[in-house]
Design an enzyme around this catalytic site. Structure first.
Site, PDB file in Angstrom:
ATOM      1  N   PHE A   1       0.808  -1.221   0.000  1.00  0.00           N
ATOM      2  CA  PHE A   1       0.000   0.000   0.000  1.00  0.00           C
ATOM      3  C   PHE A   1       0.839   1.268   0.000  1.00  0.00           C
ATOM      4  O   PHE A   1       0.351   2.340   0.342  1.00  0.00           O
ATOM      5  CB  PHE A   1      -1.006   0.011   1.164  1.00  0.00           C
ATOM      6  CG  PHE A   1      -1.828  -1.240   1.271  1.00  0.00           C
ATOM      7  CD1 PHE A   1      -2.691  -1.596   0.245  1.00  0.00           C
ATOM      8  CD2 PHE A   1      -1.726  -2.086   2.368  1.00  0.00           C
ATOM      9  CE1 PHE A   1      -3.441  -2.759   0.311  1.00  0.00           C
ATOM     10  CE2 PHE A   1      -2.474  -3.262   2.447  1.00  0.00           C
ATOM     11  CZ  PHE A   1      -3.332  -3.585   1.413  1.00  0.00           C
TER      12      PHE A   1
ATOM     13  N   GLU B   1       7.345   1.104   0.061  1.00  0.00           N
ATOM     14  CA  GLU B   1       8.070   1.665  -1.081  1.00  0.00           C
ATOM     15  C   GLU B   1       9.445   2.146  -0.607  1.00  0.00           C
ATOM     16  O   GLU B   1      10.449   1.923  -1.256  1.00  0.00           O
ATOM     17  CB  GLU B   1       7.272   2.816  -1.718  1.00  0.00           C
ATOM     18  CG  GLU B   1       7.994   3.391  -2.938  1.00  0.00           C
ATOM     19  CD  GLU B   1       7.193   4.435  -3.719  1.00  0.00           C
ATOM     20  OE1 GLU B   1       5.970   4.495  -3.592  1.00  0.00           O
ATOM     21  OE2 GLU B   1       7.834   5.202  -4.461  1.00  0.00           O
TER      22      GLU B   1
ATOM     23  N   ARG C   1       2.612  15.123  -6.324  1.00  0.00           N
ATOM     24  CA  ARG C   1       1.361  14.510  -6.792  1.00  0.00           C
ATOM     25  C   ARG C   1       0.152  15.236  -6.192  1.00  0.00           C
ATOM     26  O   ARG C   1      -0.916  15.291  -6.812  1.00  0.00           O
ATOM     27  CB  ARG C   1       1.318  13.005  -6.501  1.00  0.00           C
ATOM     28  CG  ARG C   1       0.272  12.281  -7.321  1.00  0.00           C
ATOM     29  CD  ARG C   1       0.328  10.764  -7.169  1.00  0.00           C
ATOM     30  NE  ARG C   1       1.212  10.110  -8.101  1.00  0.00           N
ATOM     31  CZ  ARG C   1       0.924   9.861  -9.384  1.00  0.00           C
ATOM     32  NH1 ARG C   1      -0.250  10.203  -9.892  1.00  0.00           N
ATOM     33  NH2 ARG C   1       1.796   9.255 -10.167  1.00  0.00           N
TER      34      ARG C   1
ATOM     35  N   GLU D   1      -4.293   2.556  -7.634  1.00  0.00           N
ATOM     36  CA  GLU D   1      -4.567   3.674  -6.743  1.00  0.00           C
ATOM     37  C   GLU D   1      -5.842   4.458  -7.026  1.00  0.00           C
ATOM     38  O   GLU D   1      -6.510   4.883  -6.089  1.00  0.00           O
ATOM     39  CB  GLU D   1      -3.385   4.652  -6.768  1.00  0.00           C
ATOM     40  CG  GLU D   1      -2.120   4.038  -6.227  1.00  0.00           C
ATOM     41  CD  GLU D   1      -0.936   4.968  -6.424  1.00  0.00           C
ATOM     42  OE1 GLU D   1      -0.534   5.187  -7.588  1.00  0.00           O
ATOM     43  OE2 GLU D   1      -0.430   5.493  -5.434  1.00  0.00           O
TER      44      GLU D   1
END
Ligand code: LUZ
Ligand code: MOS
Length: 751
Positions: A222, A226, A304, A706
């Site tokens: 999720f 990362e 983002r 996502e």
């Protein structure tokens, strides 16, 4: 095709980090972490802990042979604290013992003295003190300053959204094995094998080729793995390197919850201006992102946030600014959506606020302002292949908005203590890593002499079924049965320099790399078939495991062709490399074409609020989603359902609470509630849009990881509407999560 892991998952046979057979001489490590959020380390005394029987060693920053630095974007994070600590849960030492239990007991015996300083937890205070991770970023289109005077409707407001715990079923963990000549092999539950390899090499003072990272699968990521799988992997490697024994480090749920970062909480002030006919003319937003104590991925996440500041709408005048605020909380990190849900919640709150003020449904403002072909995003990309109008029309055709709204009104007329609300959330989500250089991937495909196939890629399987999709791609290109194809573990020695499995792009990037390698192999095999049949290769194709000549089936089977090719000394291995064409972005001017394509959709959410108790049920979520040409509808529907429920959790019940000392209060599942079967929507309908897909999506099957998280936001507004029906005095506050406590206070709020 079914997910290839489903049988093993259900039977408990799938192997995760904690299931790997360990060798007899393995040791166990646990981190020792700060109990204060800000301060200097005065002294640390390990002697009592070291005396405990079974303790092997305790490592601090003094034991690091290379650089004590794990920051991926900005070099601002130590693996083990040296002189000062900046958040509760910051690692200071690694305790290694014969068993995990002994290591845990030993860490309680470590004595440490601090000179405690006042922590910052609040973003407004951080901004005022200029405590920032990086300089603010700003996206601009048109000119907002001169636009306001043309706006008969102008509103301002503040929007808050909370953090979110990743709660992957498998906690962070790794198992490091020292090999000969100072090399290390590590099994890590990471979305970013190359990140683990690169940072590990730096901390250990060795080269990347000394480290082999291997990932079979993750029990969920999720985004939480990362970047933040790395420190735990590096600690295991450091210990293994020092002791020349295998070392396993798997965090307990409790340690994982309080030591690792989460979704970033945001606080945002906005101003929105509309024309008489409800066109949004101008929008300004100043986002304050709570980054925590180190950069981690926050700078990429701020980006983002800005990319999605206008969601699905064309707004000619935009000024969006984001501040990444440095606070004394664990460094927040990637989480499904990567800063986009936060800014989409802001623009949707602004629209909802305007709608409330004007006493019209938000839906009317949303529809009028949808992006159209050739509109410009605030970041310069020109809109193309937009699907919003057809999605809206398909939604109306399937679910008749007026009937739906009327049934909600009728219900509210007939019920005194239960009230319903309905909301619409459109989505427009950009697909690609916003950092252009990350958008490439490699594959390595072997066809063995017996016709079976082994595929390695940079894709990490974390439950999203990317391995299943990779098999589908190879099977599609080579026209062989899927059960001939095996997906190997993700391994940095077989496929190097991987981007993390993230940004919803894993299947696109790695799938394209598999496609390229398989096409090259196919060309070779078709050439051999041409030789065998003494004919032109143009007349040959392979179909369902047989060679066809002029579209007629021959008696040459796949495995015979493969063997023939091998005997003729043909290379049956190939690597593929794919990079997304056309994309670019110039940070100096904040303009470019960062995304390969966009994913569109709409969710219509209906909720019922119990006006006596303040709790609520999600009656239904009706979704029209742009899958492009889905290559696996069942798997993609699974992604939609999971993301939706995760999004609902974020804006309704999941409440991360830190006290003002920086202590996590919601650090167990007794105090942090995530959606369960009972809180999931009673009905989820997913209707695929008959969309065009994109050539930059694998087999035109658009990315799905996502975007649907954002559908969950709809439940927030639907709940607020239901409260407003019950209590005309209710003044909505745009602060997620909308917990039952807040609902109850809203239901009985007095003017
Ligand atoms: N990770 C990343 C991401 O490094 N860059 C991105 O643009 C991104 N987007 C979504 C999720 N993870
Ligand atoms: Mo992610 S938030 O795609 O790791």
């Amino acid at each position: 095709m079914k997910n290839i892991d489903s049988n093993n998952h259900v039977q408990g046979k799938s192997i995760f980090i904690d299931d790997i057979t360990v060798s007899q001489n393995s040791l166990y490590a646990v981190p020792f972490c700060s109990t204060i959020a800000n301060g200097k380390i005065l002294s640390i005394n390990l002697s009592e802990a070291l005396k405990l029987v079974g303790v092997i060693d305790i490592f601090t920053h003094n034991d690091i042979p290379g650089e004590n630095q794990i920051g991926a974007i900005i070099q601002d994070e130590e693996l083990l604290a040296e002189k000062a600590v900046h958040f509760i849960g910051q690692p200071i030492a690694i305790v290694v013992a014969e068993t995990e239990l002994i290591a845990i007991k030993a860490r309680e015996l470590i004595q440490i003295d601090y000179d405690e300083l006042e922590p910052i937890t609040d973003v407004r205070i951080a901004k005022k003190k200029n405590s920032l991770i990086a300089p603010p970023r700003k996206f601009e289109l048109g000119n907002t300053d001169s636009a306001w005077e043309n706006c008969p409707f102008v509103y301002t407001g503040t929007v808050k959204s909370g953090g979110q715990e990743h709660l992957y079923l498998e906690t962070q963990g790794s198992y490091a094995i020292p090999l000969e000549n100072g090399n290390i092999k590590i099994f890590s539950s990471t979305q970013g094998p190359t990140v683990v390899q690169k940072i590990g090499a730096k901390v250990l003072g060795i080269s990347m080729n000394n480290i082999e990272v291997d990932v079979t699968r993750l029990g969920g990521g999720f985004g939480g793995k990362e970047d933040q799988a790395t420190p735990w992997a590096v600690m295991a490697m450091l210990s293994a390197h020092k002791l020349n024994k295998p070392v396993k480090l798997v965090l307990s749920r409790y340690d994982d919850m309080y030591m690792t970062g989460k979704r970033h909480p945001y606080e945002t002030d906005y101003k929105i201006g509309l024309s008489e006919d409800l066109k949004i003319i101008a929008f300004e937003a100043e986002y304050l992102q709570n980054a925590g104590a180190a950069a981690d991925l926050s700078p990429a996440i701020t980006e983002r946030t800005l990319f999605h500041s206008t969601n699905s709408y064309f707004i000619p005048n935009v000024k969006a600014t984001v501040y990444s605020c440095k606070t004394n909380l664990p460094p927040n990190t990637a989480f499904r959506g990567f800063g986009a849900p936060q800014s989409i919640f802001v623009i949707e709150s602004a629209i909802k606020n305007v709608a409330n003020q004007l006493n019209i449904p938000a839906r009317e403002i949303q529809e009028i302002n949808f992006l159209k072909e050739k509109d410009e995003f605030p970041y310069g990309q020109i809109v193309s292949d937009v699907e919003l109008q057809s999605i809206w029309q398909t939604a109306h055709n399937n679910f008749n908005f007026y009937d739906l709204e009327k049934s909600v009104c009728d219900f509210n007329d007939e019920n005194d203590l239960n009230k319903r609300g309905v909301s619409f959330i459109p989505i427009t989500f950009g697909i690609s890593f916003t950092n252009t250089m990350m958008n490439h991937a490699r594959s390595l495909v072997h066809i063995y002499q017996d016709g079976s196939i082994g595929i390695s890629t940079g894709a990490v399987e974390m439950g999203q079924s990317v391995n299943t999709k990779m098999i589908q791609v190879a099977s599609n290109v080579l026209s062989v049965n899927t059960d001939r194809i095996k997906i190997e573990s993700t391994n940095t020695t077989r496929v190097a320099n991987t981007s993390p499995s993230a940004a919803s792009s894993t299947a696109d990037l790695n799938g394209k790399a598999v496609e390229i390698a398989c096409k090259a192999l196919l060309t070779r095999l078709v050439g051999i078939a041409g030789q065998i049949l003494s004919t032109e290769v143009e007349d040959i194709n392979i179909h369902n495991e047989y060679v066809f000549h002029k579209n007629k089936k021959t008696n040459i089977k796949w495995e015979e062709l493969v063997w023939e090719a091998f005997t003729r000394r043909i290379n049956l291995s190939e690597s593929g490399h794919y990079f997304t064409p056309e994309i670019n972005f110039d940070k100096n001017i904040e303009k470019g074409h960062p995304f390969a394509y966009h994913v569109y959709g709409v969710a219509i959410t209906t909720v019922t609020v119990d006006c006596l108790r303040g709790n609520y049920e999600i009656e239904s979520v009706k979704i029209i989603h742009d899958f492009g040409k889905s290559m696996n509808q069942e798997i993609d529907n699974g992604q939609i359902e999971g993301a939706l429920v995760q999004g609902i959790g974020w804006v309704t019940m999941e409440e991360i609470v830190f006290d003002d000392k920086g202590t996590l209060q919601s650090k167990a599942l007794s105090t942090y509630k995530v959606p369960d079967l009972y809180s999931a929507p009673k009905s989820i309908q997913i209707v695929p849009l008959d969309g065009r897909g994109s050539d930059k999506a694998i087999l035109k099957s658009k990315a799905v990881g996502e975007p649907p998280f954002i559908y969950g936001i709809g439940s927030f507004f639907a709940i607020q509407d239901a409260i407003s029906v019950f209590n005309p005095d209710y003044i909505p506050k745009y602060e997620a999560p909308m917990t039952p406590e807040k609902v109850l206070l809203g239901l009985y709020q007095k003017k």
